[in-house]
Design a protein around this motif. Structure first.
Motif, PDB file in Angstrom:
ATOM      1  N   ARG A 153       0.836  -1.208   0.000  1.00 24.29           N
ATOM      2  CA  ARG A 153       0.000   0.000   0.000  1.00 24.29           C
ATOM      3  C   ARG A 153       0.868   1.254   0.000  1.00 24.29           C
ATOM      4  N   ARG A 154       2.194   1.058   0.078  1.00 26.72           N
ATOM      5  CA  ARG A 154       3.127   2.192   0.100  1.00 26.72           C
ATOM      6  C   ARG A 154       3.671   2.429  -1.310  1.00 26.72           C
ATOM      7  N   ALA A 155       4.563   3.394  -1.427  1.00 31.45           N
ATOM      8  CA  ALA A 155       5.221   3.612  -2.720  1.00 31.45           C
ATOM      9  C   ALA A 155       6.004   2.349  -3.077  1.00 31.45           C
ATOM     10  N   PRO A 156       5.983   1.971  -4.354  1.00 27.81           N
ATOM     11  CA  PRO A 156       6.562   0.676  -4.722  1.00 27.81           C
ATOM     12  C   PRO A 156       8.036   0.491  -4.343  1.00 27.81           C
ATOM     13  N   GLN A 157       8.820   1.582  -4.332  1.00 29.34           N
ATOM     14  CA  GLN A 157      10.252   1.380  -4.059  1.00 29.34           C
ATOM     15  C   GLN A 157      10.496   0.811  -2.672  1.00 29.34           C
ATOM     16  N   HIS A 158       9.534   1.033  -1.758  1.00 24.92           N
ATOM     17  CA  HIS A 158       9.709   0.498  -0.405  1.00 24.92           C
ATOM     18  C   HIS A 158       9.596  -1.024  -0.352  1.00 24.92           C
ATOM     19  N   ALA A 159       9.064  -1.613  -1.399  1.00 29.47           N
ATOM     20  CA  ALA A 159       8.895  -3.076  -1.406  1.00 29.47           C
ATOM     21  C   ALA A 159       9.999  -3.784  -2.193  1.00 29.47           C
ATOM     22  N   ALA A 161      13.251  -4.419  -1.631  1.00 23.32           N
ATOM     23  CA  ALA A 161      14.098  -5.394  -0.913  1.00 23.32           C
ATOM     24  C   ALA A 161      13.330  -6.703  -0.723  1.00 23.32           C
ATOM     25  N   ALA A 162      12.096  -6.591  -0.263  1.00 19.65           N
ATOM     26  CA  ALA A 162      11.286  -7.805  -0.040  1.00 19.65           C
ATOM     27  C   ALA A 162      11.019  -8.522  -1.368  1.00 19.65           C
ATOM     28  N   ALA A 163      10.776  -7.746  -2.416  1.00 18.73           N
ATOM     29  CA  ALA A 163      10.477  -8.347  -3.727  1.00 18.73           C
ATOM     30  C   ALA A 163      11.686  -9.114  -4.260  1.00 18.73           C
ATOM     31  N   VAL A 186      12.299   0.985  -9.078  1.00 18.11           N
ATOM     32  CA  VAL A 186      11.896  -0.428  -9.166  1.00 18.11           C
ATOM     33  C   VAL A 186      12.429  -1.048 -10.460  1.00 18.11           C
ATOM     34  N   HIS A 187      12.331  -0.319 -11.553  1.00 18.76           N
ATOM     35  CA  HIS A 187      12.839  -0.827 -12.841  1.00 18.76           C
ATOM     36  C   HIS A 187      14.344  -1.070 -12.789  1.00 18.76           C
ATOM     37  N   ARG A 188      15.083  -0.170 -12.152  1.00 16.88           N
ATOM     38  CA  ARG A 188      16.545  -0.361 -12.050  1.00 16.88           C
ATOM     39  C   ARG A 188      16.886  -1.673 -11.347  1.00 16.88           C
ATOM     40  N   ASN A 189      15.948  -2.133 -10.512  1.00 13.47           N
ATOM     41  CA  ASN A 189      16.158  -3.398  -9.799  1.00 13.47           C
ATOM     42  C   ASN A 189      15.613  -4.607 -10.563  1.00 13.47           C
ATOM     43  N   GLY A 190      15.224  -4.367 -11.807  1.00 10.10           N
ATOM     44  CA  GLY A 190      14.806  -5.482 -12.664  1.00 10.10           C
ATOM     45  C   GLY A 190      13.404  -5.993 -12.390  1.00 10.10           C
ATOM     46  N   LEU A 191      12.605  -5.174 -11.723  1.00  8.04           N
ATOM     47  CA  LEU A 191      11.235  -5.588 -11.382  1.00  8.04           C
ATOM     48  C   LEU A 191      10.216  -4.741 -12.140  1.00  8.04           C
ATOM     49  N   LYS A 192       9.033  -5.318 -12.352  1.00  8.47           N
ATOM     50  CA  LYS A 192       7.935  -4.585 -13.007  1.00  8.47           C
ATOM     51  C   LYS A 192       7.135  -3.802 -11.957  1.00  8.47           C
ATOM     52  N   VAL A 193       6.415  -2.787 -12.443  1.00  7.31           N
ATOM     53  CA  VAL A 193       5.524  -2.014 -11.560  1.00  7.31           C
ATOM     54  C   VAL A 193       4.105  -2.048 -12.114  1.00  7.31           C
ATOM     55  N   PHE A 194       3.178  -2.442 -11.254  1.00  5.80           N
ATOM     56  CA  PHE A 194       1.752  -2.457 -11.618  1.00  5.80           C
ATOM     57  C   PHE A 194       1.014  -1.565 -10.626  1.00  5.80           C
TER      58      PHE A 194
END
Ligand code: G3P
Ligand code: CA
Length: 226
Positions: A153-159, A161-163, A186-194
């Motif tokens: 429920r927070r800004a995606p960058q906070h998740a 490490a867990a992701a 989030v993208h720099r970490n190789g993850l998608k954002v929805f």
């Protein structure tokens, strides 16, 4: 960018019903999103809340009701609360199905339901599993190799490490807590954002902004606006 029907096309039809999922498919979505809970007799049903109160003409906790009792209820426009299997029968082969696990302890049953479909010829890319629960996402991974989304429920960058720890595909967050820098991080970490836009007062404006900041998919109640 993935066009995702949130609870089907829930801006037009009763949420999480077959009618809503059919509408989303007719509107040309890439993916439908649905929420699951378990009944007292161990059946997986598609409904958002822990109780039937808000979305049907009945009342009570799903965990205390049998499937037969849930099926007696009207979920809107004469629709029944569907089982997960009924939605999979409708949607597999047409769109990707994102199953959001709401109850703790449901991951193994969901993974088994998906595995049965894989044995029946469905492809792993036909599915996404999402949850706010890291435990549930970890359990899914122990049972099946499927794309997963960690919800926050927070800004995606906070998740992030867990992701990364969980090895998920992406992070899902409310549009109102998602900004350009967060998406880039989030993208720099190789993850998608929805993102989901359901709680914005102006969904059309939220969609425009989210496209501009480069999200990978939007969950919308009005997926024809995507
Ligand atoms: O999957 C994203 C979104 O559906 C999570 O929030 O409350 O609509 O299930 P909610
Ligand atoms: Ca959901």
């Amino acid at each position: 960018m993935l066009k995702i029907g949130h609870r089907g096309a829930s801006g037009y039809e009763p949420e999480n019903t077959l009618r809503s999922f059919k509408k989303a498919i007719d509107l040309g979505v890439d993916m439908i999103e649905l929420d699951v809970h378990r009944t007292r007799d161990g059946r997986i049903v598609v409904i958002h809340d822990e109780t039937v109160d808000r979305t049907t003409n009945g009342s009570g906790d799903i965990a205390h009701m049998t499937l037969a009792e849930v099926k007696e209820l009207d979920a809107g426009k004469g629709e029944m609360v569907p089982t997960l299997d009924e939605v999979l029968d409708l949607a597999i082969g047409k769109v990707i199905v994102d199953i959001e696990i709401k109850d703790e302890g449901l991951a193994e049953s969901v993974a088994e339901a998906v595995k049965k479909r894989l044995e029946g010829g469905a492809k792993p890319e036909d599915f996404v599993i999402s949850s706010f629960s890291e435990n549930e996402l970890e359990t899914v991974a122990a049972h099946a190799n499927l794309r997963r989304i960690l919800l926050t429920r927070r800004a995606p960058q906070h998740a992030v490490a867990a992701a990364l720890d969980l090895g998920v595909w992406g992070i899902g967050a409310p549009s109102e807590s998602t900004h350009g820098e967060s998406v880039d991080d989030v993208h720099r970490n190789g993850l998608k954002v929805f993102v989901w836009t359901a709680h914005e007062s102006d969904e059309a404006e939220a969609i425009r902004r989210c496209r501009d900041i480069g999200v990978d998919g939007i969950f919308s109640n009005f997926p024809d606006r995507l």
